[in-house]
Design an enzyme around this catalytic site. Structure first.
Site, PDB file in Angstrom:
ATOM      1  N   ARG A 104      73.434 -51.253 -91.117  1.00 43.60           N
ATOM      2  CA  ARG A 104      72.092 -51.807 -91.299  1.00 43.60           C
ATOM      3  C   ARG A 104      71.543 -52.213 -89.933  1.00 43.60           C
ATOM      4  O   ARG A 104      72.160 -53.001 -89.231  1.00 43.60           O
ATOM      5  CB  ARG A 104      72.219 -52.998 -92.235  1.00 43.60           C
ATOM      6  CG  ARG A 104      70.937 -53.641 -92.596  1.00 43.60           C
ATOM      7  CD  ARG A 104      71.162 -54.585 -93.757  1.00 43.60           C
ATOM      8  NE  ARG A 104      71.665 -55.884 -93.344  1.00 43.60           N
ATOM      9  CZ  ARG A 104      71.318 -57.022 -93.920  1.00 43.60           C
ATOM     10  NH1 ARG A 104      70.476 -57.020 -94.918  1.00 43.60           N
ATOM     11  NH2 ARG A 104      71.810 -58.156 -93.522  1.00 43.60           N
ATOM     12  N   THR A 108      64.981 -53.834 -88.267  1.00 43.50           N
ATOM     13  CA  THR A 108      64.182 -53.113 -89.278  1.00 43.50           C
ATOM     14  C   THR A 108      64.850 -53.108 -90.656  1.00 43.50           C
ATOM     15  O   THR A 108      64.193 -52.821 -91.658  1.00 43.50           O
ATOM     16  CB  THR A 108      64.005 -51.640 -88.858  1.00 43.50           C
ATOM     17  OG1 THR A 108      65.315 -51.048 -88.793  1.00 43.50           O
ATOM     18  CG2 THR A 108      63.321 -51.518 -87.505  1.00 43.50           C
ATOM     19  N   ASP A 200      77.511 -62.925 -92.593  1.00 42.98           N
ATOM     20  CA  ASP A 200      77.757 -61.483 -92.510  1.00 42.98           C
ATOM     21  C   ASP A 200      79.186 -61.203 -92.949  1.00 42.98           C
ATOM     22  O   ASP A 200      80.144 -61.560 -92.258  1.00 42.98           O
ATOM     23  CB  ASP A 200      77.526 -60.990 -91.085  1.00 42.98           C
ATOM     24  CG  ASP A 200      77.610 -59.475 -91.010  1.00 42.98           C
ATOM     25  OD1 ASP A 200      78.663 -58.909 -91.404  1.00 42.98           O
ATOM     26  OD2 ASP A 200      76.645 -58.842 -90.579  1.00 42.98           O
ATOM     27  N   ASP A 203      81.435 -59.109 -90.499  1.00 39.57           N
ATOM     28  CA  ASP A 203      81.838 -59.887 -89.319  1.00 39.57           C
ATOM     29  C   ASP A 203      82.919 -60.894 -89.671  1.00 39.57           C
ATOM     30  O   ASP A 203      83.872 -61.091 -88.913  1.00 39.57           O
ATOM     31  CB  ASP A 203      80.640 -60.631 -88.727  1.00 39.57           C
ATOM     32  CG  ASP A 203      79.790 -59.734 -87.840  1.00 39.57           C
ATOM     33  OD1 ASP A 203      80.273 -58.662 -87.435  1.00 39.57           O
ATOM     34  OD2 ASP A 203      78.637 -60.118 -87.563  1.00 39.57           O
TER      35      ASP A 203
END
Ligand code: URA
Length: 211
Positions: A104, A108, A200, A203
């Site tokens: 991703r 954007t 995340d 992560d």
């Protein structure tokens, strides 16, 4: 008609709280993702076809059931889905693992589709798609389109957290897909993160979180 199953039982909720905690180290985070995946496995595999077989117990012959062949394909949306795929694979005999690599873009939120590796006979298999987070639904939508183009018609998606925006998108685009999720959170923020969420997932699983 899409079905959405939220498996918010006490064991699942306990581990989600630990995942949310920003001080949970990566090693424990991985362990809780694995445990939640195991707790979701029963619902995730509810629709797998069974075949009857004869089995001889120490006392008599009886009829049992085994998962039909070919077994399901567990599809990991890389990279965060990998640990869920490996965990489910240990529970489901004769499953194969497919990979769809989607990244991703941070600004954007567009999807970079960089890798696909699915078994040749994926169209004959029930697919269980794993990704910890159903946020905008952008990557899941691309992954589901790839599977359908490959001839797959039985799909169950397994997420740890989802938000109403992502669920609405997937259920309207793919009405025949089942979703099994541990917890449906409040909403998506302007950066595409789930709130309250857990940050995340990739992560935190791989220890690449630097904040
Ligand atoms: N992906 C994540 O890892 N976390 C979010 O909150 C949204 C998407």
């Amino acid at each position: 008609m899409t079905s959405v199953v939220e498996v918010d039982n006490p064991l699942v909720l306990d581990r989600i709280t630990r995942l949310r905690d920003k001080t949970t180290p990566s090693r424990e985070f991985r362990q809780f993702v694995q445990e939640i995946t195991m707790l979701l496995a029963a619902d995730a595999t509810n629709h797998l076809p069974l075949v009857d077989v004869d089995v001889e117990t120490p006392l008599q012959v009886t009829t049992g059931q085994l998962i039909g062949q070919p077994g399901p394909c567990i599809v990991s949306i890389m990279r965060a889905g990998n640990i869920m795929a490996e965990t489910l694979r240990d529970l489901v005999s004769d499953a194969s693992i497919g990979f769809i690599g989607l990244a991703r873009q941070s600004v954007t939120l567009e999807i970079d589709d960089y890798y696909t590796n699915l078994p040749d006979d994926v169209g004959d298999r029930h697919c269980i798609v794993v990704d910890p987070m159903l946020a905008t639904g952008n990557s899941l939508s691309v992954a589901l389109r790839k599977l359908m183009d490959a001839g797959v018609n039985q799909i169950t998606v397994v997420n740890i957290l989802a938000c109403p925006e992502g669920i609405r998108r997937i259920t309207s685009e793919y009405p025949d897909v089942r979703i099994v999720v541990a917890k449906i959170d409040e909403r998506l923020d302007e950066r595409g993160y789930i709130l309250p969420g857990l940050g995340d997932a990739g992560d935190r699983i791989y220890g690449t979180d630097d904040h």
